[in-house]
Design an enzyme around this catalytic site. Structure first.
Site, PDB file in Angstrom:
ATOM      1  N   ARG A 262       0.913  -1.043  -0.107  1.00  0.00           N
ATOM      2  CA  ARG A 262      -0.089  -0.134  -0.071  1.00  0.00           C
ATOM      3  C   ARG A 262       0.746   1.330  -0.018  1.00  0.00           C
ATOM      4  NH1 ARG A 262      -3.291  -2.823  -1.476  1.00  0.00           N
ATOM      5  NH2 ARG A 262      -5.440  -3.563  -0.510  1.00  0.00           N
ATOM      6  N   GLU A 291      -4.339   6.836  -7.503  1.00  0.00           N
ATOM      7  CA  GLU A 291      -4.259   6.269  -8.590  1.00  0.00           C
ATOM      8  C   GLU A 291      -5.338   6.414  -9.784  1.00  0.00           C
ATOM      9  OE1 GLU A 291      -4.206   1.977  -7.317  1.00  0.00           O
ATOM     10  OE2 GLU A 291      -2.220   2.335  -6.644  1.00  0.00           O
ATOM     11  N   HIS A 310      -0.176  -0.975 -10.509  1.00  0.00           N
ATOM     12  CA  HIS A 310      -0.916  -1.737  -9.592  1.00  0.00           C
ATOM     13  C   HIS A 310      -1.302  -3.185 -10.054  1.00  0.00           C
ATOM     14  CE1 HIS A 310      -3.480  -1.324  -5.635  1.00  0.00           C
ATOM     15  NE2 HIS A 310      -3.113  -2.450  -5.681  1.00  0.00           N
TER      16      HIS A 310
END
Length: 356
Positions: A262, A291, A310
């Site tokens: 994270r 993001e 990601h």
């Protein structure tokens, strides 16, 4: 006979979830299907991102869930936000199962008030993320992505920002921040590289860490000694900004920071400053504070960072395996007791008779 509501999403459809329910709980199990279908992939990833940060109340679940939840014993989903209003309608529900380790998309507090157990799937993408983590270590140290991009542009470039200290994995020290499922698997896979593994995790016992061939150390010692610092902790108020200016100041100027967990575990500005001033050797990041990051984000212009969108846990193998792991654990808990993957266990009295 249990009645199960399965809620799919663009990564794991309701039909795939239904198949897992019938395979694990039996063909006789009644299954109701729904799918969370944002207008586009971009909207899905955006909604998923804001739910991760702000909880299920900001999501846009399918409207039919408010009615469908009222008459089921079990809800199974992955990324779909299950908010307090949906849970309030779930009059018969005994459990909610999430096909992921994080439960940010579920209002756990609301579920607990209704005595609904919330199961998550521990280690579901441990192999995917651990593979990717080690790949990121190699990629940043050996300039794999950068050299690929240069060659695609017609440039035969062999010297990069770390030219003065490009090394091998052999005999390096790898520091793992967090030693849950993924940290364990990373440590196991690193054994073949003949590295020393050190671990900072205040919740993991020294015996467990040593059994995995690693050594338990303080965060300060890890930052001082490690050639690679890899993040594998859960994000919480206690771990927010775990790596900040103080920790970067302790690191070797040749150290690489890797984050496939994270973004919030690392202070964004402190990392950018450490990279810009070459306080550390480089970083490899698969997660971001917003993001997707803006096109003019400072990381976009740095020559000592590898960035990816990601992707670490996103393999077909991980997605397809997850509902079977989750449902097998729910079934085991119903038949044998001793729940292991219930996130709100301490706050409710577990009663899963309806699922038998």
């Amino acid at each position: 006979m249990a009645k199960v509501l399965v809620v799919g999403d663009p990564l794991l459809t309701s039909e795939a979830l239904k198949k897992a329910v019938h395979s694990t709980l039996g063909e006789h199990t009644e299954v109701v299907c729904a799918d969370w279908k944002p207008a586009s992939d971009e909207e899905f990833w955006y909604l998923r991102s804001i739910v991760e940060k702000n909880g299920p109340s900001v999501g846009k679940p399918p409207q039919e869930l408010y009615d469908l939840a009222a008459d089921v014993d079990l809800i199974i989903t992955q990324h779909t936000p299950i908010n307090a209003q949906i849970i309030a309608r779930a009059q018969k529900c005994s459990a909610i199962g999430i096909c992921r380790a994080g439960v940010e998309n579920i209002d756990v507090q609301a579920a607990t008030k209704k005595n609904i157990a919330v199961f998550h799937t521990m280690g579901r993408n441990a192999h995917a993320v651990s593979d990717y983590t080690i790949g990121m270590m190699l990629c940043e140290m050996r300039n794999i992505a950068r050299s690929h991009a240069e060659l695609k542009q017609g440039n035969w470039k062999k010297q990069y920002a770390n030219a003065g200290f490009v090394g091998d994995m052999f005999e390096k020290t790898v520091g793992l921040v967090g030693f849950g499922y993924i940290g364990h698997v990373v440590a196991k896979k690193l054994q073949g590289f003949d590295v020393e593994v050190i671990v900072y995790d205040p919740f993991a016992s020294q015996a467990v860490i040593e059994e995995a061939g690693a050594k338990k150390v303080s965060l300060e010692e890890l930052c001082r000694r490690a050639d690679f610092i890899s993040m594998h902790a859960r994000l919480s108020p206690e771990t927010q900004g775990l790596l900040g200016a103080e920790q970067f100041a302790l690191m070797k100027p040749t150290a690489y920071v890797v984050n496939t967990a994270r973004a919030g575990l690392i202070d964004e500005q402190a990392l950018i400053e450490a990279l810009q001033t070459k306080k550390i050797g480089g970083a490899a990041l698969d997660v971001f504070w917003v993001e997707p990051p803006a096109a003019d984000h400072p990381l976009m212009n740095l020559d000592n960072v590898t960035i990816t969108p990601h992707l670490a846990g996103s393999t077909k193998d991980a997605f397809s395996r997850t509902p079977y792991l989750l449902l097998a654990e729910i079934k085991r808990t119903v038949l044998e007791g001793n729940p292991r993957w219930v996130v709100n266990l301490n706050d409710l009295s577990l009663d899963l008779k309806a699922l038998k």
